[in-house]
Design a protein around this motif. Sequence first.
Motif, short mmCIF file in Angstrom:
data_model
loop_
_atom_site.label_atom_id
_atom_site.label_comp_id
_atom_site.label_asym_id
_atom_site.label_seq_id
_atom_site.Cartn_x
_atom_site.Cartn_y
_atom_site.Cartn_z
N ALA A 1 41.55 31.18 34.17
CA ALA A 1 40.95 31.19 35.51
C ALA A 1 39.78 32.17 35.63
N CYS A 2 39.78 33.19 34.82
CA CYS A 2 38.76 34.24 34.91
C CYS A 2 37.56 33.90 34.05
N SER A 3 36.45 33.58 34.69
CA SER A 3 35.24 33.22 33.95
C SER A 3 34.49 34.44 33.42
N ARG A 4 34.93 35.64 33.79
CA ARG A 4 34.23 36.87 33.40
C ARG A 4 34.87 37.57 32.20
N GLY A 5 35.99 37.05 31.70
CA GLY A 5 36.61 37.64 30.52
C GLY A 5 37.29 38.97 30.75
N VAL A 6 37.85 39.16 31.94
CA VAL A 6 38.48 40.43 32.29
C VAL A 6 39.85 40.58 31.61
N LEU A 7 40.59 39.48 31.48
CA LEU A 7 41.97 39.53 31.00
C LEU A 7 42.13 38.94 29.61
N LYS A 8 43.21 39.33 28.96
CA LYS A 8 43.55 38.80 27.65
C LYS A 8 45.07 38.84 27.53
N VAL A 9 45.65 37.85 26.85
CA VAL A 9 47.08 37.86 26.57
C VAL A 9 47.26 38.53 25.21
N ILE A 10 48.18 39.49 25.15
CA ILE A 10 48.41 40.21 23.91
C ILE A 10 49.90 40.17 23.55
N SER A 11 50.19 40.45 22.31
CA SER A 11 51.56 40.55 21.83
C SER A 11 51.80 41.99 21.42
N MET A 12 52.85 42.56 21.96
CA MET A 12 53.21 43.94 21.61
C MET A 12 54.15 43.92 20.42
N LEU A 13 53.60 44.08 19.23
CA LEU A 13 54.35 44.09 17.98
C LEU A 13 55.21 42.85 17.81
N GLY A 14 54.78 41.74 18.40
CA GLY A 14 55.49 40.48 18.28
C GLY A 14 56.75 40.38 19.11
N LEU A 15 57.06 41.41 19.87
CA LEU A 15 58.30 41.43 20.64
C LEU A 15 58.13 40.95 22.07
N HIS A 16 56.99 41.23 22.66
CA HIS A 16 56.77 40.89 24.07
C HIS A 16 55.30 40.54 24.24
N LYS A 17 55.04 39.46 24.95
CA LYS A 17 53.67 39.07 25.26
C LYS A 17 53.44 39.25 26.75
N HIS A 18 52.24 39.70 27.10
CA HIS A 18 51.85 39.76 28.50
C HIS A 18 50.34 39.86 28.58
N ALA A 19 49.82 39.67 29.78
CA ALA A 19 48.38 39.80 29.99
C ALA A 19 48.03 41.28 30.03
N LEU A 20 46.77 41.56 29.76
CA LEU A 20 46.28 42.93 29.77
C LEU A 20 44.83 42.90 30.21
N VAL A 21 44.41 43.90 30.94
CA VAL A 21 43.01 44.00 31.35
C VAL A 21 42.22 44.55 30.17
N LYS A 22 41.22 43.78 29.72
CA LYS A 22 40.41 44.26 28.60
C LYS A 22 39.02 44.72 29.02
N SER A 23 38.53 44.25 30.17
CA SER A 23 37.19 44.63 30.64
C SER A 23 37.19 44.78 32.15
N ALA A 24 37.81 45.85 32.63
CA ALA A 24 37.96 46.07 34.06
C ALA A 24 36.63 46.10 34.80
N GLU A 25 35.61 46.61 34.15
CA GLU A 25 34.30 46.73 34.80
C GLU A 25 33.67 45.38 35.12
N LEU A 26 34.15 44.30 34.51
CA LEU A 26 33.61 42.96 34.78
C LEU A 26 34.27 42.28 35.97
N CYS A 27 35.36 42.83 36.47
CA CYS A 27 36.09 42.22 37.58
C CYS A 27 35.30 42.32 38.88
N THR A 28 35.10 41.17 39.53
CA THR A 28 34.36 41.12 40.79
C THR A 28 35.29 41.03 42.01
N GLY A 29 36.59 40.88 41.77
CA GLY A 29 37.54 40.76 42.87
C GLY A 29 37.62 39.37 43.45
#
Length: 88
Positions: A39-67
């Motif tokens: 949904a985010c056309s600005r590339g603010v978020l990314k889904v990551i895996s924490m050592l293969g145990l848990h996946k969740h979204a994470l903010v990778k470029s907060a400065e690009l978020c327009t709200g």
Amino acid sequence: MFFNIVLRGNEIMRMRSLHTEHVALNRTACEACGRCVEACSRGVLKVISMLGLHKHALVKSAELCTGCLKCVRACPQGALYSIQGSGK
């Protein structure tokens, strides 16, 4: 500002954690479906895996978020939410 250390293969990445100026993430509610990322056309978020145990979204470029809150509306689990007073 908080940071998570994320391992990807042999690469160590430092990524911004759980919020932007406008949006915050409850990572325990996140099921890593990726709808917020799509949904985010600005590339603010990314889904990551924490050592293969848990996946969740994470903010990778907060400065690009327009709200615009497209990510909030796209999340079926309600893991993303608007920070009150963000102006949008």
